[in-house]
Structure formats: structure tokens, C-alpha cells
Design a protein around this motif. Sequence first.
Motif, short mmCIF file in Angstrom:
data_model
loop_
_atom_site.label_atom_id
_atom_site.label_comp_id
_atom_site.label_asym_id
_atom_site.label_seq_id
_atom_site.Cartn_x
_atom_site.Cartn_y
_atom_site.Cartn_z
N ASP A 45 0.85 -1.18 0.00
CA ASP A 45 0.00 0.00 0.00
C ASP A 45 0.89 1.23 0.00
O ASP A 45 1.50 1.56 1.01
CB ASP A 45 -0.82 -0.06 1.31
N LEU A 104 -1.08 5.22 -7.59
CA LEU A 104 -1.72 4.84 -6.34
C LEU A 104 -1.72 3.32 -6.27
O LEU A 104 -2.39 2.65 -7.07
CB LEU A 104 -3.16 5.37 -6.31
N LEU A 144 -2.91 0.68 -4.04
CA LEU A 144 -3.77 0.57 -2.86
C LEU A 144 -4.15 -0.88 -2.61
O LEU A 144 -4.67 -1.56 -3.50
CB LEU A 144 -5.05 1.40 -3.07
N GLU A 145 -3.87 -1.34 -1.41
CA GLU A 145 -4.24 -2.70 -1.01
C GLU A 145 -3.79 -3.74 -2.04
O GLU A 145 -4.56 -4.60 -2.45
CB GLU A 145 -5.74 -2.78 -0.71
N ILE A 189 -2.60 -1.57 -8.34
CA ILE A 189 -2.71 -0.21 -8.86
C ILE A 189 -4.18 0.19 -8.88
O ILE A 189 -5.04 -0.56 -9.35
CB ILE A 189 -2.17 -0.16 -10.31
N TYR A 190 -4.50 1.37 -8.33
CA TYR A 190 -5.84 1.92 -8.51
C TYR A 190 -5.77 2.85 -9.72
O TYR A 190 -5.05 3.84 -9.72
CB TYR A 190 -6.32 2.69 -7.28
N ALA A 191 -6.50 2.49 -10.75
CA ALA A 191 -6.34 3.18 -12.03
C ALA A 191 -7.50 4.09 -12.39
O ALA A 191 -7.40 4.88 -13.32
CB ALA A 191 -6.12 2.17 -13.14
N GLY A 192 -8.62 3.98 -11.66
CA GLY A 192 -9.74 4.87 -11.94
C GLY A 192 -10.56 4.43 -13.13
O GLY A 192 -10.35 3.36 -13.70
N SER A 193 -11.48 5.28 -13.49
CA SER A 193 -12.50 4.92 -14.48
C SER A 193 -11.91 4.69 -15.87
O SER A 193 -12.15 3.68 -16.52
CB SER A 193 -13.58 6.01 -14.46
N LEU A 194 -11.10 5.61 -16.33
CA LEU A 194 -10.49 5.46 -17.66
C LEU A 194 -9.16 4.74 -17.59
O LEU A 194 -8.65 4.27 -18.59
CB LEU A 194 -10.17 6.84 -18.24
N ILE A 232 -6.62 6.52 -15.82
CA ILE A 232 -5.66 7.63 -15.76
C ILE A 232 -5.50 8.19 -14.35
O ILE A 232 -4.99 9.30 -14.18
CB ILE A 232 -6.02 8.76 -16.76
N ALA A 233 -5.93 7.43 -13.33
CA ALA A 233 -5.76 7.92 -11.95
C ALA A 233 -4.28 8.10 -11.64
O ALA A 233 -3.44 7.41 -12.20
CB ALA A 233 -6.40 6.95 -10.97
N GLY A 234 -4.00 9.02 -10.72
CA GLY A 234 -2.62 9.22 -10.28
C GLY A 234 -1.99 10.49 -10.80
O GLY A 234 -0.82 10.75 -10.53
N TRP A 242 -6.35 -4.44 -13.90
CA TRP A 242 -6.80 -3.44 -12.93
C TRP A 242 -8.18 -3.78 -12.41
O TRP A 242 -9.14 -3.74 -13.16
CB TRP A 242 -6.81 -2.07 -13.58
#
Lengths: 383, 383
Positions: free
Chosen positions: B200, B214, B216-217, B220-225, B227-229, B383
Amino acid sequence: MLRRANAIAIFHAIRLQPGISQREIGDRTGIDKSTVSAVINQFDALGLLERVADESRKGRGRPSEGVRINGAAGLMLGIDIEPERLVVMSAGLDGVPLDVSEYPALPSESEFAGGVSAAVAAHLARGGSTLAEVRSIGVCLPGLVDRSGKLISSSNFRWGAVDVAGELRARFGQKVWVDNDARGAGLAERLFGCCLDVQDFVFIDSHSGVGGALYLEGAIYAGSLGIAGEIGHTKIVPHGRICQCGDGGCLSAYISGPALRDAFRGAGLVANSFAEMKALAEQNIPEAMGVLDEAGEILGLALSNFINLLNPPNIVIGGGLAVLAPYLMPPAERVLRRHALPEGLAHCTILISELSKEPHARGPLAVALQGLSQLNADGAFPW
Amino acid sequence: MLRRANAIAIFHAIRLQPGISQREIGDRTGIDKSTVSAVINQFDALGLLERVADESRKGRGRPSEGVRINGAAGLMLGIDIEPERLVVMSAGLDGVPLDVSEYPALPSESEFAGGVSAAVAAHLARGGSTLAEVRSIGVCLPGLVDRSGKLISSSNFRWGAVDVAGELRARFGQKVWVDNDARGAGLAERLFGCCLDVQDFVFIDSHSGVGGALYLEGAIYAGSLGIAGEIGHTKIVPHGRICQCGDGGCLSAYISGPALRDAFRGAGLVANSFAEMKALAEQNIPEAMGVLDEAGEILGLALSNFINLLNPPNIVIGGGLAVLAPYLMPPAERVLRRHALPEGLAHCTILISELSKEPHARGPLAVALQGLSQLNADGAFPW
């Protein structure tokens, strides 16, 4: 961990479709047959379920058995500890609210457990119920609440650290669950509100402070201590307005209830609630519109940062921000078009909470329901 | 989804402990015996593994069979598409780098696939290898890269949208994997760097722009598209310095390589790389120290927001920020003590990337390795 998440998913599948068959629970949740059956047996042993004929299969071959939450098998209590008042709400085990009552604000952290006990006793007496009927108690309050339900600090209350869960469990038993108010409100959106079918959203609200919750890929992301989501204390304006927390430039110093009340006062207007602020704007008073326009721009800046950092598919606007949304969102959207990554913005749905327009928060009941449904012996939250 | 995550976890357990037994893989990863066995058979069928005697059990009862990655069974290529140069790195299937070569920067998005092909051909020829030996190709570049490996836009390159994964797969086959450079660098920390045992963390780095990832746990937390981060485009100073992206006040406008170069120039100093900036600071030149002190404060503000919003247990500082860490972190820590929630700060470990001090990024090889290990037929990232 997995077992808890499965238990919660199965409970809500039953809650949202009373009479559902075990097979359909498996289809909806993707959880295998034997786990569904084992979890249902545990819920059954706890008296949470009723077994009923599956209505959907009536007349088509062998009758199948369905299950539903036994709403009458006991009570849940939701307790909202606000700086200005204490609210107690009761509901059936299906989460449907039955009664609500308000009590004076708790004077200090040293007297909080006694104050909560007295309010619970008065609330139950008024409904002719007893503590023995209460299966789960959810408590929400503003401030940093860690994974074990301890309040680390609260700039809203100016309370010090207090073991909220520990002290209340000493009085009420293990059935007490405690969380930060914004995280409770975010959970309420997932269980009762606009996110019933939404697995992934960022929640932001405003009351005495500005709070947030990160609901990522189906679960609350709580961080290392359990205090993730404190968007109210991200810095929007370096060296900006002084916040209740003592620091400068926090989002909360611009769009919390007290911050907005002060801004109205600075514009020569008196507005002591979000509803009063909305009423002034509805009268087209230019100073009121000006204050809300500026607040909406700050909100837009915070939402831009959410979108750029997290690329969330959904953002839910709650609390007083939902009440004021007709006036805050146009300037916020102007700022979003300027500052958010266009692709992130185009793929983000912004939802305005309807629950937040109710006079009492549903967060504490959501927390109680989540505690009840997780079949968790150790009393920690399933983060 | 679960199968992919299991495959990746099993692959890395083998990579990090060559000769490990199936039983021990199960103990380490918590994955059940039959899944471990099935995944290992798949890896074996792909020629990725060697079966060996389990060294750890030598002489103690019945010899047990262990497995290790067959490092010699083929090559991986990591391709780093930077604005100033194109870097190709080769490695064995265990991720151990073998050779690296540099080529001129790609002139435009329309010529990128041809340019990459020529560089790959030159790199392989120089090592006497052929494309047939290459089992996986990881590609990183700065800019918004979506889940399918398309570049949406890049303010660093001033390129428009281009289907990087699609065009390269047309030339090299399905074995191509594409990601944003900062997310690749974050993954490299997890696979090769300071986060081998860290599930984490939040990653931030600086090259031609400021990027982030990111983790997380455990994923990679990548978000909706996908493109997170994009922490580089969170707004640190409202109406502040103009960023390469065209907007004002972005973090990237203060601490990217070009932004720092401009700040040095404004102070009358020439520094065209992070190493040159560090060298000026090491000479105790007051103007250099002043620029880095100011940049460190901005970094501290960004880290405060990370801590307050995400309550991460770990933050990894990478890229040029790691090179300059001795000068950036003292002012950043000053700001953190002022602006971060004290409890969040006390429970957050800030790590300085060692990998970032290497002359070439390991991100592309990490992306290649992740692609190779996921047993994923559809070519999307897990993801």
C-alpha cells in the motif's frame, strides 16, 4: 476479510430483493453456492432471516425457497453525534427508519457516554422498546475516527481523543459500530441512496466541517489508520483562510457550514443553516449569490483535484453542498472545465445526494446495518 | 480478475525465491493448493519455469520439487519513450537487466511505431538476439494512458491521441504492454525496489512532468479510464504558474524537470538535469539552495494533501525528486508538520526511491514482467 465482504454482499442482495432465492443470490453476487448457503445459515441462526416461498417462481415447476430480512426481528439504532444536537433514529433490521428523536448536544467528551446512554433510554422508552430488542447500534460523529472506532480528534467539537466505540461497547455490548460522519454518509448512499448500483465513487459533504469518503472498487478505502477521506483538510489556497483545525487554506475553511455562515455575515447577511442560505439565494439577493458563486468555485477546484488524482467514475455531492447545489454547481462546473483533465471530467458522473436533503442523516443507520451484516466476531470494520 | 491477480502473485513469489515449493507458494500468497498447481502448470506450458529440487529441504525426508523462473527461456524488452530520447532495455524473464541502449527521441506521434521498431531492431541486433526470443515488451511514456494502452494526450510531448498499444501490437503481437511512466515506475518499486514487501503506497516522481501512482491494497488503482494518479495536475496554487498542460497552478508547473530548470535560470543558474541541480546545491550556492527550498515546500504541500486525503501508510518519492531529496525533503518535512494531519503523518513512512537514481527507468521492464505474469488472453491490464 473475504468472508466479511461476502456476508455483506449477501445480506444486501437479500435486503434489496426480499424473497430472493439462494441461486439468484449467487448469480447476483458471483459468490459460490456453498458460501451463500453457509452465510445464510449463519444469518438464520442469528434470527435475521425469514424463509419464504420464492414468489418469482410461483407456478413454474417445483417451488423454490427464498429468503428475506426479518425486519421485525429486532431494532437498529443510528446515533448521530453532531456539535449542535444528538439525534437517535431507530429502524427495522431491513434498514427502514421507524422513529427519530433529538436531544441536546453533548457537553464534553468526558460526559459523552452517559449522554448517549440517556438519549438511547429516552428514545427507546418513547417507542415502548427495550435495549434487548436492539441488534446493532451505529454511531457517527465528525472528526478523525480510526479503525477501532476511537475518536482521535475533532476540530468541530474541540474534543480530545476518546474511545467512543470502547466506552459505548462497555455500556451496550459488542453491537456498537462507530465511524466518521462523512464516511457514514457515503455508506448510506451505497446502501440506501444514489449508489445502490454504483461500486466506485468519491463522496464529499459539508456540515460543521467538510468531509469525504472514498468508495473504491466496492469498498471504503480507509487508509493506514482508517482516516482516509479528509478532503476538508486538503489545502486549496496556500496560506489561505484559517480553518477550525488551526491550519490555513483548508477546503473546510471555505465551504463548511460555519465558513459559509461567516462569509454570509461578511456580506451583511444572516444565514444560520444551509436552508437559510438557499432561501436567500432564491430571493436573488446579489450578495448571497456572490458568496455561493465564490464557494462553488472553491468546490470546483476541490473536485478538479479529485478527478485528476483519482479519475473516479462518480462523485457524490452531499450534506449542505447538496442543499445548495443549484447555486454551487454552475460555478463549480465552470472551474471543472478549466482545471479538470478533460478526459477525466468527461468520464465522471457528478451525482447530487437526495438523502442529504432529508432532515436527519442516514449514515448512522448505514453503519449499524453494515455492522450487523458482516458476521464479524472481532468487532473491527471490514476495511 | 482474481485469476490474474493470483497468477501475478504466484509468479512474483517464484521470482523472489527461486526454487520455492508449491506448498510454500501457497503459504506465502494465501492462494489455495489447487489454484497454485493450476497456475504453475500454465506457466510451465508457456516455458516460463524450471522444476528443480527444493534446496531448502535437502536431506530432510522425501525431496520436494521446487520451481524457479527460467530466466534464459527468452527476453523481455522495456521501452521508455521520453521526450528527449528513446531507451530500450533487455532482461531475462526473471527481470534481471541484460543490456540497455539509447536512441534519438521520436519526432512525432505519426512516426512513433516505425521509430520504436527501428530501435528494437538495432537493440536486438547489437545483442545478437531476434524478435522471436522476446516474450514480453513493456512500454512507458509520459501522458494519459488509458486501460487499453492508448495515449489520450501528453502535454510533455505535445502529441495528440495515438493508439500506442494497438500500433505496436500490429508490429510485435499481443506481447506488448503500455502504461504511463509514473505508474510503471511505481510498479517497478513494487517488483524490484523499495516496496517488495509493501502492499500500500502512493508514488510521486518528477521527470519532464510530475506523475504519480496509487498502489492501494496490493494493486494499482487506475480509476474509471485508467488515468488515476495524475498528481502533477492537481492544483497547488490557485491561478498560479502556467503548466505545460495549459492550465495554471499545477504541481507540475513547480517541480517538474523543466519547471525547476526555469526556476534555476530565473536565479541566474544553468542546470539542465536533476544531477546538475544537485551538484549546484552541493556547492552551497545560495540561489540553488533557495530554488530547491521553495520547490521542497511545494512538494510538502502536495504530500500533505496525499496524507490528508488518502492516509497512506507509505509514500515513495521517485524520479528527480529522489535525486534532489537531500535538498527537497527538509523543507517538505517542515511543511508536512504544518499542514498534514499529525496522526496521518505519524503513521506514514516516506521512502526515497533508490531505483530512481539509476540512469535508466526500470518501469518499462516492470510493465513487461507484469504483462508476462498475468496469463491474460485479452491483453488488458489486470486493474
